[in-house]
Design a protein around this motif. Structure first.
Motif, PDB file in Angstrom:
ATOM      1  N   ILE A  75       0.893  25.973  -6.414  1.00  0.00           N
ATOM      2  CA  ILE A  75       2.196  26.016  -7.070  1.00  0.00           C
ATOM      3  C   ILE A  75       3.287  25.643  -6.066  1.00  0.00           C
ATOM      4  O   ILE A  75       4.136  24.804  -6.326  1.00  0.00           O
ATOM      5  CB  ILE A  75       2.496  27.400  -7.670  1.00  0.00           C
ATOM      6  CG1 ILE A  75       1.417  27.772  -8.686  1.00  0.00           C
ATOM      7  CG2 ILE A  75       3.874  27.415  -8.321  1.00  0.00           C
ATOM      8  CD1 ILE A  75       1.377  26.891  -9.903  1.00  0.00           C
ATOM      9  N   ARG A  76       3.224  26.279  -4.888  1.00  0.00           N
ATOM     10  CA  ARG A  76       4.268  25.998  -3.894  1.00  0.00           C
ATOM     11  C   ARG A  76       4.250  24.538  -3.470  1.00  0.00           C
ATOM     12  O   ARG A  76       5.307  23.954  -3.202  1.00  0.00           O
ATOM     13  CB  ARG A  76       4.127  26.919  -2.684  1.00  0.00           C
ATOM     14  CG  ARG A  76       2.813  26.842  -1.940  1.00  0.00           C
ATOM     15  CD  ARG A  76       2.811  27.755  -0.715  1.00  0.00           C
ATOM     16  NE  ARG A  76       1.541  27.700   0.008  1.00  0.00           N
ATOM     17  CZ  ARG A  76       0.565  28.586  -0.136  1.00  0.00           C
ATOM     18  NH1 ARG A  76       0.719  29.596  -0.991  1.00  0.00           N
ATOM     19  NH2 ARG A  76      -0.558  28.475   0.556  1.00  0.00           N
ATOM     20  N   ASN A  77       3.059  23.921  -3.422  1.00  0.00           N
ATOM     21  CA  ASN A  77       3.036  22.504  -3.060  1.00  0.00           C
ATOM     22  C   ASN A  77       3.686  21.654  -4.142  1.00  0.00           C
ATOM     23  O   ASN A  77       4.334  20.639  -3.868  1.00  0.00           O
ATOM     24  CB  ASN A  77       1.602  22.044  -2.784  1.00  0.00           C
ATOM     25  CG  ASN A  77       0.695  22.143  -3.995  1.00  0.00           C
ATOM     26  OD1 ASN A  77       0.865  23.019  -4.833  1.00  0.00           O
ATOM     27  ND2 ASN A  77      -0.288  21.259  -4.082  1.00  0.00           N
ATOM     28  N   ARG A  78       3.561  22.083  -5.413  1.00  0.00           N
ATOM     29  CA  ARG A  78       4.206  21.338  -6.491  1.00  0.00           C
ATOM     30  C   ARG A  78       5.726  21.464  -6.433  1.00  0.00           C
ATOM     31  O   ARG A  78       6.450  20.512  -6.751  1.00  0.00           O
ATOM     32  CB  ARG A  78       3.679  21.817  -7.848  1.00  0.00           C
ATOM     33  CG  ARG A  78       2.354  21.180  -8.219  1.00  0.00           C
ATOM     34  CD  ARG A  78       1.884  21.603  -9.589  1.00  0.00           C
ATOM     35  NE  ARG A  78       0.972  22.733  -9.520  1.00  0.00           N
ATOM     36  CZ  ARG A  78       0.310  23.209 -10.563  1.00  0.00           C
ATOM     37  NH1 ARG A  78       0.501  22.669 -11.759  1.00  0.00           N
ATOM     38  NH2 ARG A  78      -0.516  24.229 -10.427  1.00  0.00           N
ATOM     39  N   LEU A  79       6.217  22.639  -6.042  1.00  0.00           N
ATOM     40  CA  LEU A  79       7.666  22.809  -5.903  1.00  0.00           C
ATOM     41  C   LEU A  79       8.214  21.899  -4.803  1.00  0.00           C
ATOM     42  O   LEU A  79       9.272  21.276  -4.962  1.00  0.00           O
ATOM     43  CB  LEU A  79       7.995  24.270  -5.589  1.00  0.00           C
ATOM     44  CG  LEU A  79       7.762  25.268  -6.729  1.00  0.00           C
ATOM     45  CD1 LEU A  79       7.940  26.687  -6.221  1.00  0.00           C
ATOM     46  CD2 LEU A  79       8.707  24.989  -7.882  1.00  0.00           C
ATOM     47  N   ILE A  80       7.499  21.823  -3.704  1.00  0.00           N
ATOM     48  CA  ILE A  80       7.927  20.939  -2.608  1.00  0.00           C
ATOM     49  C   ILE A  80       7.844  19.484  -3.042  1.00  0.00           C
ATOM     50  O   ILE A  80       8.759  18.688  -2.785  1.00  0.00           O
ATOM     51  CB  ILE A  80       7.070  21.186  -1.351  1.00  0.00           C
ATOM     52  CG1 ILE A  80       7.295  22.602  -0.830  1.00  0.00           C
ATOM     53  CG2 ILE A  80       7.385  20.161  -0.266  1.00  0.00           C
ATOM     54  CD1 ILE A  80       6.331  23.026   0.261  1.00  0.00           C
ATOM     55  N   ILE A  81       6.757  19.124  -3.723  1.00  0.00           N
ATOM     56  CA  ILE A  81       6.593  17.746  -4.203  1.00  0.00           C
ATOM     57  C   ILE A  81       7.716  17.387  -5.172  1.00  0.00           C
ATOM     58  O   ILE A  81       8.286  16.292  -5.096  1.00  0.00           O
ATOM     59  CB  ILE A  81       5.213  17.570  -4.863  1.00  0.00           C
ATOM     60  CG1 ILE A  81       4.124  17.496  -3.786  1.00  0.00           C
ATOM     61  CG2 ILE A  81       5.167  16.313  -5.733  1.00  0.00           C
ATOM     62  CD1 ILE A  81       2.711  17.510  -4.341  1.00  0.00           C
ATOM     63  N   GLY A  82       8.066  18.306  -6.093  1.00  0.00           N
ATOM     64  CA  GLY A  82       9.143  18.031  -7.048  1.00  0.00           C
ATOM     65  C   GLY A  82      10.466  17.761  -6.361  1.00  0.00           C
ATOM     66  O   GLY A  82      11.193  16.830  -6.720  1.00  0.00           O
ATOM     67  N   ALA A  83      10.804  18.577  -5.349  1.00  0.00           N
ATOM     68  CA  ALA A  83      12.056  18.370  -4.612  1.00  0.00           C
ATOM     69  C   ALA A  83      12.032  17.045  -3.861  1.00  0.00           C
ATOM     70  O   ALA A  83      13.024  16.294  -3.854  1.00  0.00           O
ATOM     71  CB  ALA A  83      12.281  19.527  -3.640  1.00  0.00           C
ATOM     72  N   LEU A  84      10.897  16.722  -3.244  1.00  0.00           N
ATOM     73  CA  LEU A  84      10.801  15.472  -2.485  1.00  0.00           C
ATOM     74  C   LEU A  84      10.811  14.243  -3.405  1.00  0.00           C
ATOM     75  O   LEU A  84      11.320  13.190  -3.020  1.00  0.00           O
ATOM     76  CB  LEU A  84       9.544  15.480  -1.618  1.00  0.00           C
ATOM     77  CG  LEU A  84       9.598  16.427  -0.407  1.00  0.00           C
ATOM     78  CD1 LEU A  84       8.259  16.464   0.306  1.00  0.00           C
ATOM     79  CD2 LEU A  84      10.711  16.002   0.554  1.00  0.00           C
ATOM     80  N   ILE A  85      10.257  14.378  -4.593  1.00  0.00           N
ATOM     81  CA  ILE A  85      10.320  13.263  -5.543  1.00  0.00           C
ATOM     82  C   ILE A  85      11.776  12.914  -5.843  1.00  0.00           C
ATOM     83  O   ILE A  85      12.159  11.735  -5.872  1.00  0.00           O
ATOM     84  CB  ILE A  85       9.568  13.618  -6.844  1.00  0.00           C
ATOM     85  CG1 ILE A  85       8.058  13.494  -6.624  1.00  0.00           C
ATOM     86  CG2 ILE A  85      10.000  12.711  -8.004  1.00  0.00           C
ATOM     87  CD1 ILE A  85       7.232  14.005  -7.785  1.00  0.00           C
ATOM     88  N   MET A  86      12.605  13.935  -6.046  1.00  0.00           N
ATOM     89  CA  MET A  86      14.022  13.681  -6.311  1.00  0.00           C
ATOM     90  C   MET A  86      14.734  13.137  -5.077  1.00  0.00           C
ATOM     91  O   MET A  86      15.660  12.326  -5.179  1.00  0.00           O
ATOM     92  CB  MET A  86      14.698  14.958  -6.803  1.00  0.00           C
ATOM     93  CG  MET A  86      14.213  15.420  -8.168  1.00  0.00           C
ATOM     94  SD  MET A  86      14.304  14.083  -9.410  1.00  0.00           S
ATOM     95  CE  MET A  86      13.671  14.926 -10.859  1.00  0.00           C
TER      96      MET A  86
END
Length: 525
Positions: free
Chosen positions: A290-301
């Motif tokens: 889950i935490r990796n997805r939160l980081i990925i989401g922020a980096l995608i933006m």
């Protein structure tokens, strides 16, 4: 589905999915929800030129105000959107997706009226822009989640892509409205700035009226313990009877996932429901997978904004002028048309075939090449400072113009709407609303930075700004290759498997094809 093929749509069907699932109701729903993007697209495109109009400068006496007033008018919109993205999460989790959109549309109409009604009070413009930003921030949280929750997996990319197409089409209107006003109206008339601001009432009205057609998300209804309405709504969207095995399986998969996720909250210590909720949310977000997805989401933006697209969207006249273009309004409009055309082609014929990773890498690499040429041209040719342009500089300027236009096309084949598609589909049901607010929040933080700093970067860095964006585009390719997994065609419940969520030993991720229908959903929920 025949009618879609006749229109040229490429239908990508999933195995064991009834053909009735790909029906006009789900496409109409996708289009209506995407009306929210019209607010986003128009507000982002018209304001940069409108605040430079002679009548606007005169009526609001910009000459006597601080030099950064125009930049502030542009950037307070992003500031409002940041808080709108954050605040819309608890609202949509409380009253639902549909009613949140209705409220956002109504408030957006108020924001447009404030701006149009202003008679020289710059404070009303600021207030209208902040309120518009709050509403658009809410749209960027609600719409992608709403679309992802309603979409069949095989066409989820296309339906969430409708959101981006709506953005681009509205941006075209914003660009060309200003071009028409500058070309055909007396620049001293107050209507030159009132008209583009008044046009905001149209997309807001479209969203408000269209939202009455929508049905509430079945996933949200199941979370709210309303299984009968959830089954009815899913039956409507899938164009199948409520007791059809496909509908029962889909509902059951969502129920199993929700119940598994609720176990975490139930076992979380706390004196009241609110404390347990936030502790449970923290526990969920800190889990592996889950935490990796939160980081990925922020980096995608981050990577989307690092492409340089929003610098061109907000300040295209200034940036086109820097490469020697005199008719900046015309080329700004052409830039918008090409982006919209490329978005439509990509989301109708490519996104659900090519997937996510390949278009992002292709778009990042080709966009970087385009901006690299522009940077080299500005460094060698100096078109913005030369008194007389040589033949070679003029020829190089035509090339730079072509590469900026191509940049818009390649960007739309990559980071454009795929950022929203991925961030809408990768998060689990119980925290999807929070995660949508999280990623939208980062979108507006990065947009605010770009909108606020682009004039200063262009003045201080010149060609170096284009070089920086070119290198960032290239860097995004490396990041996608090593970090971002492919998510095309996965159900929302299967994303745990894709991202390696922390599943207990011996426990299997929820897979739609493995779920047995639950006849009485109320007992499970």
């Amino acid at each position: 589905m025949t009618w879609l093929r006749r229109l040229g749509f490429k239908i990508v069907e999933a195995e064991n999915t009834p053909k009735e699932v790909y029906n006009y109701k789900i496409y109409t729903t996708g289009v209506v929800i995407s009306f929210g993007a019209l607010l986003f697209g128009y507000c982002s495109s018209f304001i940069g030129t409108t605040v430079t109009l002679p009548a606007f400068k005169r009526d609001f006496d910009l000459a006597s105000l601080p030099s950064d007033t125009s930049a502030n008018i542009v950037s307070v919109f992003q500031a409002g959107a940041f808080f709108g993205a954050l605040g819309s999460y608890p609202i949509m989790e409380t009253i639902g997706r549909k009613w949140t959109l209705l409220g956002v549309a109504l408030l957006f109409e108020v924001s447009a009226i404030l701006q149009v009604a202003s008679t020289g009070q710059i404070g009303m413009i600021y207030a209208g822009r902040v309120l518009a930003g709050l509403c658009v921030g809410g749209v960027t949280t609600v719409c992608p989640v709403y679309l992802a929750e309603l979409s069949p997996p095989a066409i989820r990319g296309r339906l969430v892509g409708f959101y981006e197409m709506g953005y681009q089409l509205a941006a075209i209107v914003g660009f060309w409205i200003n071009y028409g006003i500058e070309a055909h109206m007396d620049p001293n008339l107050a209507s030159t700035w009132r008209i583009p601001m008044a046009i905001q009432l149209i997309p807001g009205g479209m969203l408000f009226a269209g939202a009455f057609y929508l049905v509430e998300s079945p996933r949200y209804l199941l979370k709210m313990n309303r299984p009968e309405v959830a089954a009815k709504n899913l039956s409507f969207l899938r164009n199948l009877p409520a007791d059809h095995p496909y509908v029962e399986n889909e509902l059951s998969a969502v129920v199993v996932q929700i119940n598994r996720e609720r176990e975490v909250t139930k076992s979380t210590p706390g004196n009241n429901a609110v404390t347990r909720y936030f502790r449970g949310m923290y526990h969920e977000c800190s889990r592996k997978g889950i935490r990796n997805r939160l980081i990925i989401g922020a980096l995608i933006m981050f990577w989307q904004n690092a492409s340089g697209i929003n610098a061109l969207n907000y300040y295209s006249p200034t940036l086109f002028r820097s490469i020697g273009i005199t008719d900046t309004g015309l080329y700004t409009g052409i830039f918008g048309v090409l982006k919209a055309a490329a978005s439509i082609v990509f989301f109708i014929w490519i996104v659900d075939t090519a997937g996510r990773r390949l278009p992002l890498m292709f778009g990042g690499f080709t966009s970087g090449l385009c901006l690299l040429y522009v940077a080299i041209y500005l460094k060698i040719g100096h078109p913005d400072t030369a008194d007389v342009l040589t033949a070679s500089t003029i020829a190089g300027g035509k090339g730079a113009t072509a590469f900026i236009l191509l940049f818009g096309v390649f960007y739309c084949f990559g980071w454009n709407g795929l950022a929203w598609v991925i961030c809408a589909e990768i998060y689990p049901t119980n925290i999807r609303g929070f995660c949508a607010a999280w990623t939208a929040m980062w979108q507006w933080i990065f947009q605010f930075i770009v909108a606020r700093e682009t004039p200063d970067m262009e003045a201080a860095m010149g060609w170096g700004m284009f070089l920086m964006f070119a290198m960032l585009n290239m860097a995004s390719v490396i990041w996608v290759y090593f970090v971002l997994p492919e998510t095309k065609g996965r159900t929302l419940e299967e994303m745990d498997l894709v991202f390696g969520v922390g599943i207990e030993k011996g426990e299997k991720p929820v897979m739609l094809e493995d779920v047995k229908p639950v006849r009485d959903l109320s007992e499970v929920v």
